[in-house]
Design an enzyme around this catalytic site. Structure first.
Site, PDB file in Angstrom:
ATOM      1  N   CYS A 193      -5.522 -36.316  64.304  1.00 25.68           N
ATOM      2  CA  CYS A 193      -4.892 -37.399  65.069  1.00 25.68           C
ATOM      3  C   CYS A 193      -3.375 -37.285  65.144  1.00 25.68           C
ATOM      4  O   CYS A 193      -2.789 -37.312  66.226  1.00 25.68           O
ATOM      5  CB  CYS A 193      -5.269 -38.756  64.462  1.00 25.68           C
ATOM      6  SG  CYS A 193      -7.036 -39.139  64.506  1.00 25.68           S
ATOM      7  N   HIS A 240      -0.665 -41.849  65.592  1.00 23.15           N
ATOM      8  CA  HIS A 240      -1.443 -42.035  64.361  1.00 23.15           C
ATOM      9  C   HIS A 240      -0.946 -43.317  63.690  1.00 23.15           C
ATOM     10  O   HIS A 240       0.262 -43.514  63.535  1.00 23.15           O
ATOM     11  CB  HIS A 240      -1.249 -40.824  63.450  1.00 23.15           C
ATOM     12  CG  HIS A 240      -2.175 -40.777  62.280  1.00 23.15           C
ATOM     13  ND1 HIS A 240      -3.520 -41.053  62.382  1.00 23.15           N
ATOM     14  CD2 HIS A 240      -1.948 -40.480  60.978  1.00 23.15           C
ATOM     15  CE1 HIS A 240      -4.088 -40.912  61.199  1.00 23.15           C
ATOM     16  NE2 HIS A 240      -3.159 -40.568  60.337  1.00 23.15           N
TER      17      HIS A 240
END
Length: 460
Positions: free
Chosen positions: A78, A132
């Site tokens: 991510c 993220h």
């Protein structure tokens, strides 16, 4: 005579610059709907990864825009995936390779995609998971709505361990975080916007844990679940660096010993269909708004996801399932409905593509390539391979035919996707492919930055 011609040439040049600048300033300013989905792989309808998947809303979007069947992430995690596509700086250039490496300290001067749109007169707003979570960038958002939590089972884990878990929850759609995120987008479309806008909406599901309402599990009866196609000893011809990444003695061993494969697949499918429903709510709201005809839609998953292929679960690998992403672009007046491009593209291409589509000044230093030519003609000539990086010195190069992996220790993998789409046979040691490897190796990053500093947060 020379001075006369020089004067005329100068005048012509000045007029051309004036005309170009005038045209750029007076071209229509498109809005942007930027849809990021967490951990969504190629199992959705338009990409054919799982037969019988229910994703009617993504299917509908695919019929409007261009589907990129060979789209890949810059990193199968991510944080590095999102940080790189939003800054235009590759993981191998920044040193941000993993989820526990804050990106802003090593990219202090980076102008992110939303920052660039703000600087060029756009109204910019974000909601949900765009960066993220633990490394969200306040500088990117004049206005930002966070990531609401979703209901969880009263006692967990239910079927798995830690966050690697799947189960229905006693909840309604309205209770889920992604529902609340979409509601922010619906409210946004219902307002009057004097300036063109850039709206980013980030979905959490199908990220782990796979907790969604019971009705989505009911759509996939356990007896109907199909496991991915696999072979015995799939890691037998994979170098030790790849086996270390796969960690077959972890998640996969647990799945086999506890007979959870079908249940885990069911949880992933249920979470994907739940996400599709929320994506549908967002797209329906845009379609009913006054902005439907002049809004670009970019839809993508931040990386792929394994569900037992290569004895591996999750992302965090350089194989096809971890790096291939769903990617659909709708550009009003440019993209042809339902068009399909088989060229190799990368999420790094989003930044330069959007700036070109919106007629913004060219942003220097971006490491992606504008795919506007492919939106105009999906089959046009394209000489860009797609590169995915996972950790220092580990890279995969994807051409339309091959996947070439080189690890930091020099070990290699090579797969021919024309004959081996599951990547079951590693051809890297076969001498007759030496020239193929040498050609693909030309696309490996020239820079391999040292690892950025790490923190304890953000590993998942």
């Amino acid at each position: 005579m020379k001075s006369k011609y020089a004067f005329l040439a100068s005048l012509t040049f000045s007029f051309a610059i004036f005309t170009q600048t005038f045209a750029q300033k007076n071209q229509p300013k498109y809005n942007v709907l930027f849809i990021a989905v967490d951990d969504m792989n190629d199992w959705i309808g338009p990409f054919g990864g799982y037969p019988g998947i229910k994703t009617p809303n993504i299917d509908k979007l695919a019929k409007r825009g261009v589907i990129f069947t060979r789209a890949y992430c810059s990193a199968p995690a991510c944080n590095p995936s999102r940080a790189s596509l939003l800054t235009g700086v590759r993981p191998s250039t920044s040193g941000v390779y993993h989820n526990n490496q804050p990106w802003r300290p090593v990219l202090k001067d980076a102008v992110t995609l939303p920052q660039y749109f703000t600087a060029n007169g756009y109204e910019v707003e974000g909601a949900g998971k765009i960066y993220h979570d633990v490394f969200n960038d306040e500088a990117s958002w004049p206005k930002y709505f966070g990531v609401p939590k979703s209901p969880q089972p009263p006692a967990k884990p239910v079927n798995g361990f830690s966050n690697f878990d799947w189960s229905p929850v006693d909840a309604k759609d309205e209770d889920m975080g992604d529902y609340k995120i979409v509601s922010q987008g619906i409210d946004f479309f219902g307002k009057k916007h004097e300036k063109p806008f850039f709206l980013a909406i980030g979905f959490t599901r199908p990220h782990l844990p796979w907790y969604v309402p019971q009705k989505y599990f009911d759509m996939y009866p356990l007896e109907s679940i199909k496991k991915p196609k696999v072979i015995d000893n799939d890691l037998g011809d994979v170098p030790s660096a790849g086996i270390k990444i796969a960690k077959p003695e972890g998640d996969h061993k647990f799945i086999l010993e506890n007979k959870q494969w079908e249940k885990a697949v069911q949880g992933y499918l249920a979470s994907t269909t739940f996400a599709d429903g929320q994506i549908g709510r967002l797209l329906d709201a845009l379609e009913k708004s006054e902005y439907a005809k002049n809004t670009i839609i970019v839809f993508f998953g931040d990386h792929g996801w394994h569900l037992g292929e290569k004895e591996h679960w999750r992302k965090f690998a350089l194989w096809e399932e971890a790096s291939r992403v769903p990617f659909i672009v709708y550009a009003p007046g440019l993209s042809k409905p339902g068009a399909v491009s088989e060229r190799t593209v990368n999420l790094m291409d989003i930044y330069p593509t959007l700036t070109e589509l919106c007629n913004l000044p060219t942003k220097k230093g971006l490491e992606g390539n504008s795919i506007v030519p492919l939106l105009k003609n999906p089959a046009t000539a394209w000489d860009h391979s797609s590169v995915t990086t996972h950790g220092f010195g580990n890279h995969a190069v994807r051409s339309e035919k091959y996947r070439y992996i080189r690890y930091n220790d020099g070990s290699e993998e090579l797969y021919d996707h024309d004959t081996d789409p599951q990547e079951w046979k590693n051809l890297a040691k076969d001498e007759k492919y030496a020239a193929v490897k040498a050609q693909l190796a030309k696309s490996l990053p020239a820079v391999n930055a040292k690892d950025a500093p790490t923190v304890k947060e953000g590993k998942e």
